[in-house]
Write a protein that holds these residues in place. Sequence first.
Motif: not given
Length: 285
Positions: A156-159, A169-170, A260-263, A277-278
Amino acid sequence: MCRILTIVGAKKNQALLEDLLVSAGPIMSRFNDDGIGYTLVSKKGLSTYKWLDNKEFYTTPPVIDKTVTKYLGNVLKGNPSAKKYMKQGESLNWDDVTSILLHTRKSTNTIGINNTHPFVTKDNKTSLIHNGQISNHMMFDKTLSTCDSEAILTVYNDLNVAANPNAMSELFNRLTGTFAVAVTSIDSDGRRILDVFRNDGYATLFVGYSKLFSCYVIGTKDDMINDINRDMSKYTAVINKKEVPINLDLSNLFEVSDNSHMRFDAITGEVLLTTTIESKVRSFN
């Protein structure tokens, strides 16, 4: 399987969040007693507490006389020299708290305070809780623990996902395993955000809306959230000039879809992003 509970952007009755926490901890520890911890979120920053012994949750740890334990602790029953409590960040007033990340652990590796969630970066900017198991965690640097969950924080931090949510997605593609995650950090606008995401494995998430706190409530299981809701009713509070039993006053609970991603804005509770997310990587179940 671990248990997670996330309160997102409480806007009223924040003083009652403490009652929620006291109710939730023991319920979530019923079959997940390898450590418990939570992060409180406010405009002032993060405040994190961890206990290795779930039965000591929300108590002040006793002061241990180290005269004996310093050199003999590892051969004493219960290893009293082992670190069993940890605090990071300044204490917060409950009226200032807007979001909570709570976790109870069912260990898949070493039990210890450093492997107890949440995992918080040393600059106290980012905090993460996870349910599931990461099978390729050895590929990633871990500086806070030996727990597979920390690999998610590393990626999470590296990206720089906080500043670039499209990189989620990555993150899904780099991690092999199962995950349901809540993480709070700072986005590119300096805003305190809270990301909640899960892939297609067994680690479920359910979401509802609490009228008591005017915010979203997200947790591992719907029955877990309902049990917490019922347990809170043993407490009372003065609301609208009447002393009444308290509960979350929940809407219906809905299961969050796979991948899924929720922010959210962690201070206001505003929904900033919802996306599917694909991912090229399948979880293992």
